[in-house]
Each structure stands twice: as structure tokens, then as C-alpha cells.
Design a protein around this motif. Structure first.
Motif, PDB file in Angstrom:
ATOM      1  N   GLY A 125      31.593  37.421  38.499  1.00  0.00           N
ATOM      2  CA  GLY A 125      32.216  38.486  39.252  1.00  0.00           C
ATOM      3  C   GLY A 125      33.332  39.194  38.513  1.00  0.00           C
ATOM      4  O   GLY A 125      33.945  38.645  37.608  1.00  0.00           O
ATOM      5  N   ASN A 146      28.258  36.466  50.070  1.00  0.00           N
ATOM      6  CA  ASN A 146      27.777  36.193  48.706  1.00  0.00           C
ATOM      7  C   ASN A 146      28.376  34.894  48.167  1.00  0.00           C
ATOM      8  O   ASN A 146      28.749  34.787  47.005  1.00  0.00           O
ATOM      9  CB  ASN A 146      28.111  37.359  47.767  1.00  0.00           C
ATOM     10  CG  ASN A 146      27.489  38.664  48.234  1.00  0.00           C
ATOM     11  OD1 ASN A 146      26.346  38.681  48.710  1.00  0.00           O
ATOM     12  ND2 ASN A 146      28.215  39.762  48.109  1.00  0.00           N
ATOM     13  N   LYS A 159      29.944  42.870  51.484  1.00  0.00           N
ATOM     14  CA  LYS A 159      28.591  42.542  51.032  1.00  0.00           C
ATOM     15  C   LYS A 159      28.092  43.585  50.038  1.00  0.00           C
ATOM     16  O   LYS A 159      27.454  43.248  49.034  1.00  0.00           O
ATOM     17  CB  LYS A 159      27.644  42.448  52.228  1.00  0.00           C
ATOM     18  CG  LYS A 159      27.795  41.175  53.046  1.00  0.00           C
ATOM     19  CD  LYS A 159      26.795  41.125  54.191  1.00  0.00           C
ATOM     20  CE  LYS A 159      26.900  39.812  54.951  1.00  0.00           C
ATOM     21  NZ  LYS A 159      25.947  39.768  56.103  1.00  0.00           N
ATOM     22  N   GLN A 160      28.376  44.853  50.316  1.00  0.00           N
ATOM     23  CA  GLN A 160      27.968  45.920  49.399  1.00  0.00           C
ATOM     24  C   GLN A 160      28.654  45.794  48.045  1.00  0.00           C
ATOM     25  O   GLN A 160      28.124  46.231  47.026  1.00  0.00           O
ATOM     26  CB  GLN A 160      28.278  47.296  49.996  1.00  0.00           C
ATOM     27  CG  GLN A 160      27.352  47.714  51.122  1.00  0.00           C
ATOM     28  CD  GLN A 160      27.637  49.106  51.658  1.00  0.00           C
ATOM     29  OE1 GLN A 160      27.167  49.474  52.725  1.00  0.00           O
ATOM     30  NE2 GLN A 160      28.396  49.909  50.927  1.00  0.00           N
ATOM     31  N   CYS A 161      29.831  45.180  48.026  1.00  0.00           N
ATOM     32  CA  CYS A 161      30.556  45.020  46.762  1.00  0.00           C
ATOM     33  C   CYS A 161      29.844  44.078  45.804  1.00  0.00           C
ATOM     34  O   CYS A 161      30.077  44.144  44.587  1.00  0.00           O
ATOM     35  CB  CYS A 161      31.969  44.485  47.029  1.00  0.00           C
ATOM     36  SG  CYS A 161      33.099  45.702  47.728  1.00  0.00           S
ATOM     37  N   GLY A 162      28.985  43.197  46.340  1.00  0.00           N
ATOM     38  CA  GLY A 162      28.311  42.240  45.478  1.00  0.00           C
ATOM     39  C   GLY A 162      29.312  41.369  44.747  1.00  0.00           C
ATOM     40  O   GLY A 162      30.220  40.790  45.346  1.00  0.00           O
ATOM     41  N   ASN A 163      29.170  41.279  43.416  1.00  0.00           N
ATOM     42  CA  ASN A 163      30.090  40.477  42.605  1.00  0.00           C
ATOM     43  C   ASN A 163      31.227  41.293  41.996  1.00  0.00           C
ATOM     44  O   ASN A 163      32.013  40.763  41.221  1.00  0.00           O
ATOM     45  CB  ASN A 163      29.320  39.767  41.492  1.00  0.00           C
ATOM     46  CG  ASN A 163      28.429  38.669  42.030  1.00  0.00           C
ATOM     47  OD1 ASN A 163      28.813  37.966  42.964  1.00  0.00           O
ATOM     48  ND2 ASN A 163      27.239  38.522  41.465  1.00  0.00           N
ATOM     49  N   GLN A 181      32.822  51.323  48.092  1.00  0.00           N
ATOM     50  CA  GLN A 181      31.830  50.899  49.075  1.00  0.00           C
ATOM     51  C   GLN A 181      32.239  51.305  50.495  1.00  0.00           C
ATOM     52  O   GLN A 181      31.395  51.678  51.310  1.00  0.00           O
ATOM     53  CB  GLN A 181      31.622  49.381  48.997  1.00  0.00           C
ATOM     54  CG  GLN A 181      31.142  48.887  47.643  1.00  0.00           C
ATOM     55  CD  GLN A 181      29.906  49.624  47.153  1.00  0.00           C
ATOM     56  OE1 GLN A 181      28.999  49.943  47.927  1.00  0.00           O
ATOM     57  NE2 GLN A 181      29.870  49.912  45.853  1.00  0.00           N
TER      58      GLN A 181
END
Length: 403
Positions: free
Chosen positions: A27, A74, A340-344, A354
Motif C-alpha cells: 500500500g 481490504n 474501498k475505492q481507494c484500494g491500497n 475517490q
């Protein structure tokens, strides 16, 4: 190289090769985020004159507990650090600084009140820390050009007040309107929007305006009495919290029964209507964005059932009739979607990116109302619908209004 040494070297080489894709997938983090945690800050009024709104943050905390029990976002658990401003703006500012500078939160979410959010906005933008989904419907929080790190959440006061004005023009064209509003930025925005929506009729329809101070709760009664004496048959009661409760009670007790409107922020039956008295509030109009959940027929909706199941499991001490729970539930869902949209990539810059690219349907929002944002649109919710209190619950009066 003997066989033993070759074996060790081979293992080292293989380990290095395997580590490469893992490292590339690691990340990107700013303060408050790691492989295991996302630290989120909140400042709200758990005590003081607006203590009823502390239930919003309690609901948010309860929703984040649900998310953590399900494995987090995540794989990362949310650490929700929520602190009490005591309904004091100066305290809220100091706490916001502490959350960012000392607690090292990734972002602030759902900070209570227009005044507190306005006071911390320059600092949050200077520090490039997301100030997301502020707990205020002031139009000023939709200003990405000047404050790209600050975003509102609900439909604006301008949208709300315009909906009330249009209702009056359509259903009571001969209205004599009395307006009660606070001597703050919120009150002035409501009055400005009402006048604008009434157009040229504002000058004749508005017969009396009374300005009160939130620092003088005992003075509400005199202002309500003055509006009654003006001959007004429509009461735009643009007050919040216990002040709305007091104004509703006072109007009824002095035998004044106009067509009355209150802001969305005062619609909680448990927090504000029941203390005023259900009979006293009968017929009041406000606006909502969410589905009903107290009517047995609404409980056939799977999203309503999911909300009530969450209440039963995670928010057990809350009053089911308190609309602040739904507010907190929906804001928390919105933040979870952003993360969640940010991912890592859990940098503050990506969080704002986001947040400014949302297109969501939340289960408890009424069909036709959705969450949508863009880099030039920082108002996630732009629609509402009017509801009337029937003595027991809020019931819809018409179609969805807004932008």
C-alpha cells in the motif's frame, strides 16, 4: 560452492523473486493508514446544547464495528476516534487540530455543525487532510475550487428552503408567513433561500421575521409569541435540536396552530418530536431522504430489514425512532465506499479523489435519491422529499424535489 551453500543461495534468490510482486502491491500510505488499520477522526457534540446529535457518531461507530467484524476494508480495520466538543466551537477546533497533529488520523469525517466545520476548514485545507461529509447542510461546503479538501454530504439548506417555499406557493398561495431563524450563518441562508424561492411574493407573504440566539434558549418563547401576534398562518420554524422542540411546544401552548415547517435536522421523533409532544407536532412538515422504517409495511423492504438487523446487533442502546441513527448509518456507508475505492492507495490525495468520484445507491435512501460527486460537485446528495407528521410518524407528501 558446496551443495549446502548452493541450497541456501537458491532459497535466497527464490525469496527475493517472490518478494518483488508483493512489494509492488504494497500500500501507499499517509499518516493514519497502514497494512492493518485506517484511522478516522470525528468531532461531535456528545454533551452540551446539541448533545442529541451525538447519536449520529454513535451510529457511525456502530457501523464501523460491523465492518470490522466482517474483516474490515481490504483487510484493514477502521479505528474510529470520536471526541466530544461539548457543543463548543473553540473546543471543536482544538480537538480537530489534536486529531490531525497528535492522533495522526488519515481524515476527519462527519464533524458536527456548520460553525465548527467553517472554523477548521482553512486548517484542514492548508494541511491537505480530507474533511469529509461534514454534518451540516450549508451550501458553502460545496466549494471545491477554494476548499478542495472539504466536502458536504446532505442536500443543501438552499434546496431545502426552496422546497418549503414552493410547497407554500402551491398549497397556500394566500399565506402569511412568520419566520423564526438563528442569528448565525445557517439562519441567514434559510431566509435568503426562502425569499429567493418566493420571488416577488416574498415582500407581501412574509409578514414577520424573528431572529434568535442559540445562546439564549429561554428567549424562544417570546419570539414565537411575536410571530403569532403578527397574524401569520404559516410558521417557518428554522431552528435546530432542543430549540425546535421548545418552539413547537410554545406555539401549541399559546393556541397558535399554523402550517408549520421545521428543518430536516430537527425531524428525529425520539430526539425532538416526542419531547415537544406528539400532539403538538401533528401536521408539521419537513423533508427527508431516507425510507421509512417504523411502518410495518416498510419492513418488507430488504434494505430496511438490514438496517433494523444492524440496529439490533450493533446499535442496541439506541432509540429506533431516532433518525440520527439512519443519518450515521448512511454517512458511514458512504465513507466505507470511498475507502474501498481507494484500494491500497490510502493517501489523503487519493481519498479526496475517490470521494469526488462517487456514484452510489444506498439501501436506506429513497429510490431516486443517490450519492453522486465529481471534482466540481461536492454535494453528494442533491434531492429530498417532503414529509408530514401524522401524530405518530412521518409520511410522504409528494414527489422528490431538488437539483
Amino acid at each position: 560452492m558446496n551443495s549446502h551453500m548452493f541450497h541456501l543461495a537458491s532459497l535466497a534468490f527464490m525469496a527475493a523473486c517472490m518478494a518483488c510482486p508483493v512489494a509492488s502491491a504494497q500500500g501507499k500510505y499517509d499518516p493514519g493508514a497502514s497494512d492493518t488499520e485506517i484511522k478516522v477522526g470525528n468531532v461531535t457534540a456528545y454533551t452540551g446544547e446539541f448533545a442529541e446529535y451525538g447519536q449520529v457518531a454513535r451510529a457511525e461507530a456502530a457501523y464501523f464495528r460491523k465492518i470490522n467484524d466482517e474483516g474490515g476494508i481490504n483487510g484493514r480495520k477502521i479505528d474510529f476516534v470520536s471526541v466530544d466538543s461539548g457543543s463548543n466551537v473553540q473546543t471543536a477546533v482544538a480537538l480537530a487540530h489534536k486529531l490531525v497533529d497528535e492522533e495522526q488520523v488519515l481524515l476527519l469525517v462527519s464533524v458536527f455543525g456548520a460553525a465548527s466545520n467553517l472554523a477548521i476548514r482553512p486548517y484542514m485545507n492548508e494541511k491537505h487532510v480530507p474533511q469529509l461529509f461534514v454534518a451540516s447542510n450549508a451550501s458553502t461546503f460545496d466549494d471545491p475550487q477554494h476548499f478542495p479538501w472539504t466536502m458536504g454530504w446532505e442536500a443543501s439548506r438552499h434546496t431545502e428552503a426552496a422546497a418549503y417555499a414552493r410547497y407554500i406557493l402551491r398549497n397556500k398561495p394566500d399565506a402569511k408567513i412568520g419566520v423564526l431563524y438563528g442569528s448565525d450563518e445557517a439562519g441567514h441562508e434559510y431566509v435568503s433561500a426562502i425569499r429567493e424561492a418566493l420571488g416577488e411574493k416574498a415582500a407581501t407573504m412574509i409578514v414577520k421575521e424573528e431572529v434568535f440566539s442559540y445562546g439564549d434558549p429561554a428567549g424562544i418563547g417570546a419570539h414565537v409569541a411575536a410571530l403569532k401576534d403578527s397574524g401569520a398562518n404559516v410558521f417557518l420554524n428554522m431552528t435546530f435540536g432542543q430549540f425546535a422542540t421548545a418552539a413547537i411546544r410554545k406555539a401549541y401552548d399559546i393556541d397558535w396552530h399554523p402550517l408549520q415547517f421545521i428543518p430536516n435536522g430537527s425531524l428525529s421523533i425520539a430526539a425532538f418530536i416526542e419531547p415537544a409532544g406528539l400532539e403538538r407536532a401533528n401536521g408539521i412538515i419537513t423533508n427527508a431522504r431516507s425510507k421509512g422504517w417504523s411502518d410495518p409495511r416498510s419492513r418488507q423492504d430488504p434494505d430496511v430489514r438490514a438496517f433494523l438487523a444492524w440496529m439490533k446487533q450493533y446499535n442496541t442502546e439506541a432509540n429506533e425512532r431516532d433518525a440520527n441513527n439512519v443519518y450515521g448509518y448512511e454517512v458511514a456507508q458512504t465513507l466505507v465506499a470511498v475507502l474501498k475505492q481507494c484500494g491500497n492507495d490510502l493517501t489523503r490525495e487519493n481519498v479526496m479523489k475517490q470521494a469526488a468520484s462517487l456514484n452510489l445507491e444506498l439501501g436506506m435512501l429513497r429510490p431516486g435519491i443517490r450519492i453522486s460527486t465529481s471534482p466540481t460537485d461536492y454535494r453528494p446528495i442533491k434531492q429530498l422529499y417532503l414529509v408530514r407528521f401524522n401524530g405518530q410518524q412521518w409520511v410522504p407528501t409528494g414527489d422528490i424535489a431538488g437539483d
